[in-house]
Design a protein around this motif. Structure first.
Motif, PDB file in Angstrom:
ATOM      1  N   ALA A   1       9.370   2.853 -14.564  1.00  0.00           N
ATOM      2  CA  ALA A   1       8.640   1.586 -14.549  1.00  0.00           C
ATOM      3  C   ALA A   1       9.213   0.653 -13.484  1.00  0.00           C
ATOM      4  O   ALA A   1       8.456  -0.041 -12.776  1.00  0.00           O
ATOM      5  CB  ALA A   1       8.712   0.934 -15.928  1.00  0.00           C
ATOM      6  N   PHE A   2      10.532   0.630 -13.359  1.00  0.00           N
ATOM      7  CA  PHE A   2      11.152  -0.230 -12.340  1.00  0.00           C
ATOM      8  C   PHE A   2      10.767   0.238 -10.937  1.00  0.00           C
ATOM      9  O   PHE A   2      10.503  -0.582 -10.046  1.00  0.00           O
ATOM     10  CB  PHE A   2      12.667  -0.216 -12.508  1.00  0.00           C
ATOM     11  CG  PHE A   2      13.391  -1.146 -11.595  1.00  0.00           C
ATOM     12  CD1 PHE A   2      13.499  -2.497 -11.903  1.00  0.00           C
ATOM     13  CD2 PHE A   2      13.953  -0.690 -10.415  1.00  0.00           C
ATOM     14  CE1 PHE A   2      14.152  -3.369 -11.057  1.00  0.00           C
ATOM     15  CE2 PHE A   2      14.613  -1.556  -9.567  1.00  0.00           C
ATOM     16  CZ  PHE A   2      14.712  -2.897  -9.875  1.00  0.00           C
ATOM     17  N   ALA A   3      10.714   1.564 -10.741  1.00  0.00           N
ATOM     18  CA  ALA A   3      10.323   2.094  -9.436  1.00  0.00           C
ATOM     19  C   ALA A   3       8.879   1.721  -9.110  1.00  0.00           C
ATOM     20  O   ALA A   3       8.572   1.282  -7.983  1.00  0.00           O
ATOM     21  CB  ALA A   3      10.504   3.611  -9.397  1.00  0.00           C
ATOM     22  N   VAL A   4       7.990   1.874 -10.112  1.00  0.00           N
ATOM     23  CA  VAL A   4       6.585   1.505  -9.888  1.00  0.00           C
ATOM     24  C   VAL A   4       6.462   0.019  -9.600  1.00  0.00           C
ATOM     25  O   VAL A   4       5.739  -0.411  -8.691  1.00  0.00           O
ATOM     26  CB  VAL A   4       5.735   1.902 -11.107  1.00  0.00           C
ATOM     27  CG1 VAL A   4       4.322   1.342 -10.987  1.00  0.00           C
ATOM     28  CG2 VAL A   4       5.687   3.423 -11.245  1.00  0.00           C
ATOM     29  N   ALA A   5       7.204  -0.795 -10.370  1.00  0.00           N
ATOM     30  CA  ALA A   5       7.167  -2.240 -10.137  1.00  0.00           C
ATOM     31  C   ALA A   5       7.693  -2.584  -8.748  1.00  0.00           C
ATOM     32  O   ALA A   5       7.149  -3.458  -8.054  1.00  0.00           O
ATOM     33  CB  ALA A   5       7.975  -2.959 -11.212  1.00  0.00           C
ATOM     34  N   SER A   6       8.760  -1.897  -8.331  1.00  0.00           N
ATOM     35  CA  SER A   6       9.315  -2.158  -6.994  1.00  0.00           C
ATOM     36  C   SER A   6       8.308  -1.807  -5.906  1.00  0.00           C
ATOM     37  O   SER A   6       8.134  -2.558  -4.934  1.00  0.00           O
ATOM     38  CB  SER A   6      10.603  -1.349  -6.800  1.00  0.00           C
ATOM     39  OG  SER A   6      11.579  -1.718  -7.753  1.00  0.00           O
ATOM     40  N   VAL A   7       7.625  -0.655  -6.084  1.00  0.00           N
ATOM     41  CA  VAL A   7       6.619  -0.261  -5.092  1.00  0.00           C
ATOM     42  C   VAL A   7       5.484  -1.278  -5.051  1.00  0.00           C
ATOM     43  O   VAL A   7       5.004  -1.673  -3.975  1.00  0.00           O
ATOM     44  CB  VAL A   7       6.092   1.148  -5.400  1.00  0.00           C
ATOM     45  CG1 VAL A   7       4.901   1.480  -4.515  1.00  0.00           C
ATOM     46  CG2 VAL A   7       7.192   2.177  -5.203  1.00  0.00           C
ATOM     47  N   LEU A   8       5.052  -1.737  -6.264  1.00  0.00           N
ATOM     48  CA  LEU A   8       3.972  -2.726  -6.306  1.00  0.00           C
ATOM     49  C   LEU A   8       4.397  -4.027  -5.641  1.00  0.00           C
ATOM     50  O   LEU A   8       3.627  -4.638  -4.885  1.00  0.00           O
ATOM     51  CB  LEU A   8       3.562  -2.987  -7.758  1.00  0.00           C
ATOM     52  CG  LEU A   8       2.792  -1.865  -8.452  1.00  0.00           C
ATOM     53  CD1 LEU A   8       2.516  -2.214  -9.913  1.00  0.00           C
ATOM     54  CD2 LEU A   8       1.476  -1.578  -7.726  1.00  0.00           C
ATOM     55  N   VAL A   9       5.621  -4.471  -5.928  1.00  0.00           N
ATOM     56  CA  VAL A   9       6.113  -5.702  -5.292  1.00  0.00           C
ATOM     57  C   VAL A   9       6.178  -5.532  -3.779  1.00  0.00           C
ATOM     58  O   VAL A   9       5.807  -6.427  -3.009  1.00  0.00           O
ATOM     59  CB  VAL A   9       7.488  -6.085  -5.864  1.00  0.00           C
ATOM     60  CG1 VAL A   9       8.107  -7.234  -5.066  1.00  0.00           C
ATOM     61  CG2 VAL A   9       7.353  -6.489  -7.323  1.00  0.00           C
ATOM     62  N   ALA A  10       6.666  -4.345  -3.326  1.00  0.00           N
ATOM     63  CA  ALA A  10       6.729  -4.100  -1.884  1.00  0.00           C
ATOM     64  C   ALA A  10       5.331  -4.083  -1.262  1.00  0.00           C
ATOM     65  O   ALA A  10       5.109  -4.649  -0.183  1.00  0.00           O
ATOM     66  CB  ALA A  10       7.441  -2.772  -1.614  1.00  0.00           C
ATOM     67  N   LEU A  11       4.372  -3.430  -1.957  1.00  0.00           N
ATOM     68  CA  LEU A  11       3.001  -3.404  -1.444  1.00  0.00           C
ATOM     69  C   LEU A  11       2.392  -4.796  -1.404  1.00  0.00           C
ATOM     70  O   LEU A  11       1.727  -5.178  -0.425  1.00  0.00           O
ATOM     71  CB  LEU A  11       2.139  -2.476  -2.302  1.00  0.00           C
ATOM     72  CG  LEU A  11       2.426  -0.976  -2.178  1.00  0.00           C
ATOM     73  CD1 LEU A  11       1.575  -0.196  -3.174  1.00  0.00           C
ATOM     74  CD2 LEU A  11       2.157  -0.487  -0.763  1.00  0.00           C
ATOM     75  N   ILE A  12       2.608  -5.557  -2.467  1.00  0.00           N
ATOM     76  CA  ILE A  12       2.067  -6.918  -2.492  1.00  0.00           C
ATOM     77  C   ILE A  12       2.692  -7.756  -1.386  1.00  0.00           C
ATOM     78  O   ILE A  12       2.000  -8.498  -0.673  1.00  0.00           O
ATOM     79  CB  ILE A  12       2.299  -7.552  -3.876  1.00  0.00           C
ATOM     80  CG1 ILE A  12       1.439  -6.852  -4.933  1.00  0.00           C
ATOM     81  CG2 ILE A  12       1.999  -9.046  -3.848  1.00  0.00           C
ATOM     82  CD1 ILE A  12       1.735  -7.285  -6.350  1.00  0.00           C
ATOM     83  N   GLY A  13       4.031  -7.640  -1.249  1.00  0.00           N
ATOM     84  CA  GLY A  13       4.692  -8.382  -0.171  1.00  0.00           C
ATOM     85  C   GLY A  13       4.194  -7.969   1.201  1.00  0.00           C
ATOM     86  O   GLY A  13       3.926  -8.826   2.059  1.00  0.00           O
ATOM     87  N   GLY A  14       4.049  -6.652   1.428  1.00  0.00           N
ATOM     88  CA  GLY A  14       3.523  -6.189   2.715  1.00  0.00           C
ATOM     89  C   GLY A  14       2.104  -6.660   2.954  1.00  0.00           C
ATOM     90  O   GLY A  14       1.754  -7.077   4.067  1.00  0.00           O
TER      91      GLY A  14
END
Length: 535
Positions: A212-225
């Motif tokens: 879940a943390f990995a998915v959240a990190s990817v989502l945060v990175a995608l949103i930030g990008g």
């Protein structure tokens, strides 16, 4: 925006709260470099947090493995306890069979091993299991007392009493101890199974949390990008749309972006450029309208001038022809014999009158050409006859100046089709100019066939033309400079009219010259003119 129309996913996301976040990032008073650096730092921080979380998860799993190994060790100790107790019972029976008290000494060694194993189990045993272990220890001490009694009886040879003691007291005592040991073994197995289940559950939860943390990190990175990239893409596309409008000639647009970085400054400069371009466009349109009106006035004035010159030239030529006719009749003594002192002035009058007539004819021809009323009278003609006519007309001028007038005609030329009169007029203008601007040497008039064309040339050894003025010699009312006008006379119309007649035949004319070494004029026309070309 153009990209939003072609990318429905991006268009949809920009209508969600992400669009507000994009605009918020764009409004931040930071440079593009700092915004990109912040985005990279965010991604790096997510990687660091992910690494720390993974290390913690691995550490907990390693601790769980240690706990499980310890549980396995305790279960193994409990099984060793069972084995040691069974050995004691076996050694007691062997001692009675062999009737050797030394066999009983092995029981003591097994008892020591039993006690050591029991002590190891007791170190981390829960309270309930400690109570069982205490019972085992009490029973084991009592069993060792019985074993000592059996050893004394064996030493005294009282085997029957020893056997009765073994069967009556030791065996029941060992069986009770064995039951207690089995209970300890069962407790340790249960503890190990419970620990394994808890460890499996904990590991599963850790994997879920880490995923879940990995998915959240990817989502945060995608949103930030997405947010940072679109904070830059929107002004770029706005500028692209603006520049497309500018390229299409629409200067009224503006670049409306919320950015407070380099893109915002660029948008401000583009808007200033748009306002300046709109002003210049308005000025240019106004100037174009003014020039268009002036051109119409100039065309009307030129048309009026051409019609005026054509009418005036015709009106001037009629009385001038009459003057020349009467002068010639006087010189021919039709009105009586002319005194000798009057013949020379009358001859000058006739010569200058003919020169004036030629000038008027040039102006009339030019006026007709400009008015669009000049037409070619095409028919079959002999090229040799045209060359001969030109030579015969100008030979006297060449002789008067001491110049050699040479003709070079390619043999066996076929009859041509065109306006022989206008071609003759062109050659007369060119050869006349060559004779006028040549002091010594010769003038050559030549013609040759090049495929379906005739090329005429007129070369001289005269004063030549400067290289920077070669393009001006065919202009109307122009000579190479004002000194030639004063020295040689002329209106500067001959070459202009010649050029127009050549072009009406579908040909072209050009000149090659070197100052002080003479000039060569060339013009080519079709051997057979299909139709006259409007000029």
């Amino acid at each position: 925006m153009r990209f939003e129309r072609t990318d429905p996913v991006a268009a949809f996301l920009l209508r969600t709260p992400l669009g507000s976040l994009v605009r918020g990032v764009a409004r931040m008073r930071m440079s593009v470099q700092h915004k990109l650096l912040a985005g990279f730092l965010l991604v790096t921080l997510l990687f660091i947090l992910m690494g720390v979380f993974s290390v913690q998860t691995i550490r907990r799993m390693s601790q769980h493995t240690d706990w499980l190994d310890e549980a396995h060790h305790r279960v193994d100790l409990s099984h060793q306890l069972q084995h040691s107790l069974a050995m004691q019972m076996h050694l007691t029976g062997m001692a009675l069979l062999v009737q050797d008290e030394t066999a009983l000494a092995n029981i003591l060694r097994e008892n020591n091993r039993f006690n050591d194993t029991l002590a190891s189990i007791e170190q981390q045993a829960p309270d309930a299991e400690r109570q069982i272990i205490q019972k085992i220890r009490t029973g084991q001490e009592e069993a060792m007392t019985v074993v000592a009694d059996i050893a004394n009886l064996v030493r005294d040879g009282k085997l029957r009493e020893a056997t009765d003691l073994q069967l009556g007291r030791e065996d029941p005592l060992y069986r009770s101890i064995d039951a207690l040991v089995r209970e300890v073994v069962q407790h340790e197995n249960v503890r190990m199974a419970t620990l394994r289940e808890s460890i499996d559950s904990a590991n599963y939860r850790s994997l879920l949390v880490m995923g879940a943390f990995a998915v959240a990190s990817v989502l945060v990175a995608l949103i930030g990008g997405f947010v940072i990239s679109w904070a830059f893409i929107r002004p770029v596309h706005a500028a692209d749309a603006f520049l497309s409008d500018v390229a299409a000639g629409r200067f009224g647009g503006v670049v409306d972006v919320p950015n407070r970085d380099e893109f915002g400054a660029l948008a401000a400069r583009l808007n200033e450029t748009a306002r300046e371009l709109a002003r210049l466009d308005a000025d240019q349109r106004q100037t174009a309208d003014t020039l268009r009106a002036l051109n119409m006035q100039l065309e009307q004035a030129s048309q009026a001038k051409s019609e005026f010159l054509a009418n005036m030239s015709h009106e001037l030529r009629t009385p001038l022809n009459a003057i020349l006719g009467f002068t010639e009749m006087i010189l021919d003594d039709l009105y009586g014999e002319v005194p000798a002192e009057l013949k020379e002035p009358l001859a000058d009058i006739q010569t200058n009158g003919k020169h004036l007539l030629r000038l008027i004819n040039d102006v009339l021809d030019l006026s007709k050409i400009e008015a669009g009323r000049m037409e070619l009278a095409v028919s079959d003609y002999s090229v040799e006859d045209v060359i001969a006519t030109v030579r015969a007309s100008l030979r006297s001028i060449a002789d008067d100046k001491g110049l050699e007038l040479v003709t070079e005609v390619e043999p066996n030329l076929p009859d041509a089709y065109g306006d022989a009169k206008r071609i003759t007029q062109c050659l007369l203008n060119l050869v006349g100019n060559a004779l006028k601007f040549t002091h010594q040497g010769r003038v050559v008039l030549g013609v040759e066939r090049l495929g379906d064309e005739l090329r005429y040339r007129v070369s001289d050894t005269g004063i030549g033309i400067p290289a920077d003025q070669l393009d001006e010699v065919f202009a109307q009312f122009r000579q190479v400079d004002t000194t030639t006008t004063r020295d040689f006379g002329g209106t500067g119309l001959g070459l202009s009219i010649t050029k127009k007649f050549v072009e009406m035949h579908g040909g072209r004319i050009w000149v090659e010259s070197e100052l002080g070494k003479g000039s060569t004029f060339y013009f080519t026309i079709p051997l057979r003119v299909e139709r006259a070309v409007s000029v």
